[in-house]
Design a protein around this motif. Sequence first.
Motif, PDB file in Angstrom:
ATOM      1  N   ALA A   7       0.834  -1.205   0.000  1.00 14.38           N
ATOM      2  CA  ALA A   7       0.000   0.000   0.000  1.00 14.38           C
ATOM      3  C   ALA A   7       0.865   1.251   0.000  1.00 14.38           C
ATOM      4  CB  ALA A   7      -0.926  -0.020   1.210  1.00 14.38           C
ATOM      5  N   ASN A   8       1.972   1.200   0.734  1.00 12.86           N
ATOM      6  CA  ASN A   8       2.898   2.341   0.757  1.00 12.86           C
ATOM      7  C   ASN A   8       3.495   2.616  -0.613  1.00 12.86           C
ATOM      8  OD1 ASN A   8       2.826   3.474   3.220  1.00 12.86           O
ATOM      9  ND2 ASN A   8       4.577   2.342   4.090  1.00 12.86           N
ATOM     10  N   LEU A  59       3.554   5.871  -5.604  1.00 10.70           N
ATOM     11  CA  LEU A  59       3.363   5.820  -7.056  1.00 10.70           C
ATOM     12  C   LEU A  59       2.246   6.752  -7.520  1.00 10.70           C
ATOM     13  CD1 LEU A  59       4.654   3.865  -9.169  1.00 10.70           C
ATOM     14  CD2 LEU A  59       2.524   2.585  -9.059  1.00 10.70           C
ATOM     15  N   MET A  60       1.204   6.850  -6.673  1.00  9.67           N
ATOM     16  CA  MET A  60       0.028   7.594  -7.115  1.00  9.67           C
ATOM     17  C   MET A  60      -0.092   8.961  -6.444  1.00  9.67           C
ATOM     18  SD  MET A  60      -2.572   4.352  -7.068  1.00  9.67           S
ATOM     19  CE  MET A  60      -3.815   4.872  -8.243  1.00  9.67           C
ATOM     20  N   LEU A 109       0.710  -9.513  -8.760  1.00 10.94           N
ATOM     21  CA  LEU A 109      -0.672  -9.516  -9.276  1.00 10.94           C
ATOM     22  C   LEU A 109      -1.613  -8.774  -8.339  1.00 10.94           C
ATOM     23  CD1 LEU A 109      -1.129 -13.157 -10.656  1.00 10.94           C
ATOM     24  CD2 LEU A 109      -0.741 -11.064 -11.938  1.00 10.94           C
ATOM     25  N   LEU A 110      -1.452  -9.006  -7.024  1.00  2.43           N
ATOM     26  CA  LEU A 110      -2.364  -8.356  -6.079  1.00  2.43           C
ATOM     27  C   LEU A 110      -2.095  -6.850  -6.002  1.00  2.43           C
ATOM     28  CD1 LEU A 110      -2.697 -11.111  -3.341  1.00  2.43           C
ATOM     29  CD2 LEU A 110      -4.417 -10.353  -4.978  1.00  2.43           C
ATOM     30  N   ARG A 111      -0.832  -6.466  -6.223  1.00  5.25           N
ATOM     31  CA  ARG A 111      -0.550  -5.021  -6.264  1.00  5.25           C
ATOM     32  C   ARG A 111      -1.344  -4.399  -7.423  1.00  5.25           C
ATOM     33  NH1 ARG A 111       5.420  -3.650  -6.059  1.00  5.25           N
ATOM     34  NH2 ARG A 111       5.414  -4.708  -8.044  1.00  5.25           N
ATOM     35  N   GLU A 112      -1.391  -5.136  -8.526  1.00  3.74           N
ATOM     36  CA  GLU A 112      -2.152  -4.651  -9.679  1.00  3.74           C
ATOM     37  C   GLU A 112      -3.643  -4.532  -9.332  1.00  3.74           C
ATOM     38  OE1 GLU A 112      -1.323  -6.728 -13.260  1.00  3.74           O
ATOM     39  OE2 GLU A 112      -2.972  -5.776 -14.331  1.00  3.74           O
ATOM     40  N   VAL A 113      -4.123  -5.507  -8.546  1.00  5.22           N
ATOM     41  CA  VAL A 113      -5.523  -5.458  -8.105  1.00  5.22           C
ATOM     42  C   VAL A 113      -5.777  -4.189  -7.300  1.00  5.22           C
ATOM     43  CG1 VAL A 113      -7.180  -6.529  -6.500  1.00  5.22           C
ATOM     44  CG2 VAL A 113      -5.958  -7.935  -8.152  1.00  5.22           C
ATOM     45  N   PHE A 168      -4.020  -1.502  -7.184  1.00  4.65           N
ATOM     46  CA  PHE A 168      -3.821  -0.318  -8.025  1.00  4.65           C
ATOM     47  C   PHE A 168      -5.090  -0.035  -8.841  1.00  4.65           C
ATOM     48  CE2 PHE A 168      -2.873   1.471 -12.202  1.00  4.65           C
ATOM     49  CZ  PHE A 168      -2.253   2.656 -11.838  1.00  4.65           C
ATOM     50  N   ASN A 169      -5.625  -1.079  -9.463  1.00  4.97           N
ATOM     51  CA  ASN A 169      -6.834  -0.900 -10.283  1.00  4.97           C
ATOM     52  C   ASN A 169      -7.990  -0.352  -9.454  1.00  4.97           C
ATOM     53  OD1 ASN A 169      -5.682  -1.744 -12.624  1.00  4.97           O
ATOM     54  ND2 ASN A 169      -6.570  -3.795 -12.617  1.00  4.97           N
ATOM     55  N   LEU A 170      -8.111  -0.863  -8.219  1.00  5.64           N
ATOM     56  CA  LEU A 170      -9.228  -0.416  -7.379  1.00  5.64           C
ATOM     57  C   LEU A 170      -9.063   1.044  -6.968  1.00  5.64           C
ATOM     58  CD1 LEU A 170      -9.814  -3.557  -5.119  1.00  5.64           C
ATOM     59  CD2 LEU A 170     -11.043  -2.855  -7.171  1.00  5.64           C
ATOM     60  N   ILE A 171      -7.828   1.398  -6.552  1.00  2.27           N
ATOM     61  CA  ILE A 171      -7.595   2.788  -6.138  1.00  2.27           C
ATOM     62  C   ILE A 171      -7.771   3.717  -7.351  1.00  2.27           C
ATOM     63  CG2 ILE A 171      -5.884   4.396  -5.193  1.00  2.27           C
ATOM     64  CD1 ILE A 171      -4.669   1.916  -3.742  1.00  2.27           C
TER      65      ILE A 171
END
Lengths: 462, 118
Positions: free
Chosen positions: A323-324, A329-330, A357-361, A363-366
Amino acid sequence: MVKKEIELDDLNYQLYLLHTICKTLQRTLDVDKIIHVILTGLTAGGALSFSRAAIFFFEKEENCLKNGTGIGPYDSTEAGEIWAELGKTGMSLEDLFENGHRIQLGKQIFPQKIKKIILKLDQIPQNNPINIVLKEGRVYILKSEEKHLLPSELLEVFQYGSEIIFAPLFIKEEVSGLVIVDNAFHYRQIEKTTIDFLSLIIIQAGLALGNAFAYQETKKNLEKMEELNETLKKIQEEMSKQEQLVAIGRFSTYLAHEIRNPLVTIAGFTKQILGTNDLAKIYRNCTIINDEVERLEARLKNLMRFSFIPKPQKEEFLVYQVANELKQLMEISFQTRGITFEQEIPEDFKIYGDKVLLREVFFNLINNSLDFVEKGGWIKIKGFEEQGYCCVEVCDNGCGISKENLEKIFTPFFTTKSQGVGLGLSVVKIIVEKTHNGKVEVFSELGKGTTVKISIPKKGEE
Amino acid sequence: MKKTILLIEDEENQRILYSEELEKEGYTVFTASDGLKGLKIIEEKQIDLVVLDIRMPEMDGLETLSKILGERKNLPVIIYTAYPHYKTNFMSWGADIYLVKSSNINELKEKVKELLGE
């Protein structure tokens, strides 16, 4: 003394008959067979010995008696024939009950005539024996001298007997039909005990028919339900076909915009190169073409991403750290849009899964939330354990998703964003459900915000 | 006097391409990256024809078209888009021509000429 013995024999046989009828009726739910057993029982020689027996059913809506079934000879000639034929078959009473409906004795005149009879009750006087039996629910013994009271169609078939008995058929405590028997051709007087037995048999008939009708009704309902189920299945199939078409439509829209545009641009600038010697222009056009090719490649990668999710490499990782990373990144996006990003994840909270993969998940949600939260709003990411699952929630106080759209958000190429492709949540679903055996849930209220909850099974429970 | 064309298109490279190509034909070309900016140019300049993309941020092509028709009913508009899908109900929109983008820019040039009566 001899007379007494004969009476005892008769009684014995009648009890045996009643027992056999009951036994047979208990084993069947077939209405035709029940009727056959009853009528055979009433006419079988040596026991009650009625010459003919008929049963009619009461139709409430039409106020009439119809659907009659009858057994027995029409006249004395046929009576002789039938009794002779029956003697030849050598069938026992049980055989007759089980298989009698499969053999046809005589010319079947009586049964055919009975079948055609429809007695309209409002055309028969109220004090007529038939109306009395149906109204009062009691047995009526019609003597020869009263035969003129019979409706003509009944008189025609029951003209030969000296006594005709009318008995009500009760099904579930309601008079539902009429049983008619007579003593044609042998003219023996009908005894009181015989009438008592007749009543007993008809009670058994009512019980058996009640069960059979209930069974038929249930069966009909079941068939109707199966039919409905079939229709529903067809509708569902049709709908899923429609959805597929819609998805294909969306896909072609995507192709049109994301692929056609760069292609057209590349073609245009290439043609300009072919028609010029201006080196600066050629250089500029080549740069643009290169940019467009890279854009195309990135889009293709995006598409491939959707169709090909690699095999997960699972490990236990700290969600807090991921999450950090995402926050950093964002950060620029949060700042430029004036949105607060908050974390509520315990520092030791771990998930067993593919970190990339879960980081991508996440990221997509945020990233999704970013598009729906207004300036001054917030996006929160929470981590917690719940019943064998490690859960991560991404919540926002954005505009929310309408009920209508909520059903579609996981459909590939569905998007409400002007610039979106509509693959983000589809990828989330595939990564969480297919590669991690987890769950994705969305809770949303228009004007209040949205929460997407990801649940990944704990290590050892996946 | 040179005729003026307004090109409303969100993709920068396409703005460059189409404006250059139309300028080659002797037109003055103004460009805008979205509908809002386009409407402002229509207010300020003497525009003879609009070439309009559909899918754009801020104000998309359809909304822009309805605004243009409200302001200047007789201004010729060519919808120039990558989407072939909308063509079926395009007639009800009130634009003059619906053209699907292709590698053949001459199609656009011909339609422009046709609408400007040249």
